[in-house]
Design a protein around this motif. Sequence first.
Motif, short mmCIF file in Angstrom:
data_model
loop_
_atom_site.label_atom_id
_atom_site.label_comp_id
_atom_site.label_asym_id
_atom_site.label_seq_id
_atom_site.Cartn_x
_atom_site.Cartn_y
_atom_site.Cartn_z
N HIS A 172 0.84 -1.20 0.00
CA HIS A 172 0.00 0.00 0.00
C HIS A 172 0.88 1.25 0.00
CE1 HIS A 172 -4.10 -1.65 1.21
NE2 HIS A 172 -3.32 -2.71 1.11
N PRO A 173 0.41 2.30 -0.69
CA PRO A 173 1.22 3.52 -0.71
C PRO A 173 0.97 4.39 0.53
CG PRO A 173 -0.65 3.73 -2.19
CD PRO A 173 -0.77 2.39 -1.54
N HIS B 33 -6.50 -3.23 5.85
CA HIS B 33 -5.03 -3.21 5.91
C HIS B 33 -4.54 -2.18 6.93
CE1 HIS B 33 -0.97 -3.70 4.47
NE2 HIS B 33 -0.86 -2.39 4.42
N SER C 64 -5.88 13.57 6.89
CA SER C 64 -4.59 12.88 6.89
C SER C 64 -3.69 13.36 5.76
CB SER C 64 -4.80 11.36 6.80
OG SER C 64 -5.57 11.08 5.66
N PHE D 265 -3.95 11.19 -2.78
CA PHE D 265 -3.90 9.84 -2.22
C PHE D 265 -4.65 8.85 -3.10
CE2 PHE D 265 -3.15 10.95 2.55
CZ PHE D 265 -1.89 11.40 2.21
C1 LIG Z 1 0.47 8.27 -3.17
C2 LIG Z 1 -0.36 7.93 -1.96
C3 LIG Z 1 0.08 8.31 -0.70
C4 LIG Z 1 -0.68 7.99 0.42
N1 LIG Z 1 -0.24 8.41 1.64
C5 LIG Z 1 -1.00 8.15 2.72
C6 LIG Z 1 -0.57 8.60 4.01
O1 LIG Z 1 0.49 9.19 4.19
N2 LIG Z 1 -1.40 8.34 5.06
C7 LIG Z 1 -2.59 7.68 4.91
O2 LIG Z 1 -3.29 7.48 5.90
N3 LIG Z 1 -3.01 7.25 3.69
C8 LIG Z 1 -2.24 7.47 2.61
N4 LIG Z 1 -2.67 7.02 1.39
C9 LIG Z 1 -3.94 6.27 1.29
C10 LIG Z 1 -3.69 4.80 1.64
O3 LIG Z 1 -2.87 4.18 0.68
C11 LIG Z 1 -5.01 4.03 1.71
O4 LIG Z 1 -5.83 4.65 2.65
C12 LIG Z 1 -4.79 2.61 2.16
O5 LIG Z 1 -4.10 1.89 1.16
C13 LIG Z 1 -6.13 1.98 2.46
O6 LIG Z 1 -6.02 0.57 2.63
P1 LIG Z 1 -7.10 -0.25 3.50
O7 LIG Z 1 -7.01 -1.69 3.11
O8 LIG Z 1 -6.95 0.05 4.94
O9 LIG Z 1 -8.47 0.35 3.06
P2 LIG Z 1 -9.45 -0.10 1.90
O10 LIG Z 1 -10.81 -0.21 2.48
O11 LIG Z 1 -8.93 -1.27 1.11
O12 LIG Z 1 -9.34 1.15 0.96
C14 LIG Z 1 -9.77 2.42 1.30
C15 LIG Z 1 -9.42 3.31 0.12
O13 LIG Z 1 -8.02 3.27 -0.20
C16 LIG Z 1 -7.79 2.82 -1.55
N5 LIG Z 1 -6.69 1.85 -1.55
C17 LIG Z 1 -6.67 0.69 -0.87
N6 LIG Z 1 -5.54 0.03 -1.08
C18 LIG Z 1 -4.80 0.81 -1.91
C19 LIG Z 1 -3.53 0.67 -2.51
N7 LIG Z 1 -2.75 -0.40 -2.31
N8 LIG Z 1 -3.10 1.66 -3.34
C20 LIG Z 1 -3.86 2.74 -3.58
N9 LIG Z 1 -5.08 2.93 -3.02
C21 LIG Z 1 -5.54 1.98 -2.22
C22 LIG Z 1 -9.08 2.16 -1.99
O14 LIG Z 1 -9.31 2.35 -3.39
C23 LIG Z 1 -10.13 2.90 -1.18
O15 LIG Z 1 -10.52 4.07 -1.83
C24 LIG Z 1 -1.91 7.30 0.27
C25 LIG Z 1 -2.34 6.92 -1.00
C26 LIG Z 1 -1.57 7.22 -2.10
C27 LIG Z 1 -2.05 6.80 -3.44
#
Ligand SMILES: Cc1cc2nc3c(=O)[nH]c(=O)nc-3n(C[C@H](O)[C@H](O)[C@H](O)COP(=O)(O)OP(=O)(O)OC[C@H]3O[C@@H](n4cnc5c(N)ncnc54)[C@H](O)[C@@H]3O)c2cc1C
Length: 472
Positions: free
Chosen positions: A299-300, A322, A361, A470
């Motif tokens: 995850h990013p 996650h 965030s 994000f």
């Molecule tokens: C470039 C970038 C930087 C980020 N930096 C931060 C940060 O510093 N702090 C923070 O709290 N969050 C950050 N995020 C968001 C973070 O990646 C997602 O919230 C996290 O992956 C969610 O995973 P989950 O399984 O808990 O939630 P889920 O319920 O699976 O997902 C919640 C949301 O996150 C998206 N998501 C889930 N997995 C991924 C993935 N592997 N890649 C991209 N999007 C995904 C889904 O499309 C959905 O919209 C960032 C995202 C990006 C793209």
Amino acid sequence: MTYPPTHASGRRTGTSSRHGGRQAVDVRPQVPPRRGPGGRRVLAALLVVGLLASVLPWWLDTPAGSLKTSAATVTAAGRITGLIAGYLLLVQVLMMSRLPVLERWIGGENIARWHRDVGATLLVAVLAHASLILVGYADLENNSVLTEAGVLLRDYEYMVSAFAAAGLLVVIGFTSVRAVRTALPYEVWHVLHLSSYLVLLLGFAHQFSNGAQLFRPGPVRTMWIAMYVLVVVALLWGRVLAPLRLNLRHRLRVADVVAESPDTISVYLTGDRLDRLELLGGQYFRWRFLTPGMWWQSHPFSVSAAANGRWVRLTVKVVGAHTRDLRDLDPGTRVWAEGPSGTFTAAHRVRERALLIAGGSGITPIRAMLEELPPGAALIYRASTPADVLLHRELDWLAQARDVRIWYVVGSRHDPGPREVLSPDGLRRLVPDLVRRDVYLCGPPGLVEQSLTVLRRAGVPRRQIHLATFEL
Ligand SMILES: Cc1cc2nc3c(=O)[nH]c(=O)nc-3n(C[C@H](O)[C@H](O)[C@H](O)COP(=O)(O)OP(=O)(O)OC[C@H]3O[C@@H](n4cnc5c(N)ncnc54)[C@H](O)[C@@H]3O)c2cc1C
């Protein structure tokens, strides 16, 4: 100047309490030199030149006056769209390669945008190619379209795999439509999306056995194969070798997990030779935590503190399965990272001063950048409730150490206060030299889009506005 300041401690969330990485360290207050926006433009120009060059073989191969009948014209259009589709497929895979130079030059967020646009165009080109060739050949051979489809599938080598590739592309395209994508679990979407490599594989042989311009040995065929080889090398480098090098070099592991608020944690990582980790505040990695339940997904997350040679930190809001699991990480857990990526950094500024607008965030990359921007930055931090304000003490500490003016704008988006601040006049009142600053925006897509509109209305040139939503 040392960090963390003595009062900036959080609460450990897990059971173990080993402290590996939060000793006070020297913050390096250097401002990175500007990198400029050149990379993106050069690559865009190269891609357009490549597109024109991909059609050139047809142009050189087609004698003037040979398109006299409608069947010949339709078939020619089919061949042109075929060459365009072949080229766009390679560009698409290149965009997925995570080649470090691309990620740093253009930034993962921009690559993701290009990838979406090129993807849509590729789908149109493939469908146009298949339909035009079908109709053109049917016309040439006096067959019905259905009969001709049967002939193509039966008599032409590798046509079945080409049809399978086109079908797969349609599925990928359909599941990439925002509404469909958000309805699917991320992992399902991701696996489907990764099958684009299969499209490359399935479509490969068809181009050389059936492509009018490619089946003959010669410079065009050699060049086309060379492009495939280059893209595969880029893939290997970006997806396998560069991450391997990074992770063998730094051997990252969890040092500590700290609660920042009821639904937000910071994960501190230590590792080897972190003083040589090339990282800018505002960049992100794709993180893979090597525990039995988590190793298979990456995850990013942005880093929420600038490089300091001793530890790396990410600050994560719990939004799903996650991020929930991250709260229970044990110290010592090995971590696999891919990156750093992103152009949302102080190095990509075009002006000396900056205004940063963060929502929720979205503060995490901005917090890291504040250590590297020239002094005199201004920060507007938007949050729905006081509990949603993260890293509050560190921000106040940075306000003094780096001469940053901060406004915490707390309340619902319908409250008159926040609405007034995020209007052209409101912004100008807080930051009178707004149009002469870079503006960095990070937060929920709604806030970023609204702020972008307001900033443009306030007269801030688009090239001075940097976005992070994000979303990839
Ligand atoms: C470039 C970038 C930087 C980020 N930096 C931060 C940060 O510093 N702090 C923070 O709290 N969050 C950050 N995020 C968001 C973070 O990646 C997602 O919230 C996290 O992956 C969610 O995973 P989950 O399984 O808990 O939630 P889920 O319920 O699976 O997902 C919640 C949301 O996150 C998206 N998501 C889930 N997995 C991924 C993935 N592997 N890649 C991209 N999007 C995904 C889904 O499309 C959905 O919209 C960032 C995202 C990006 C793209």
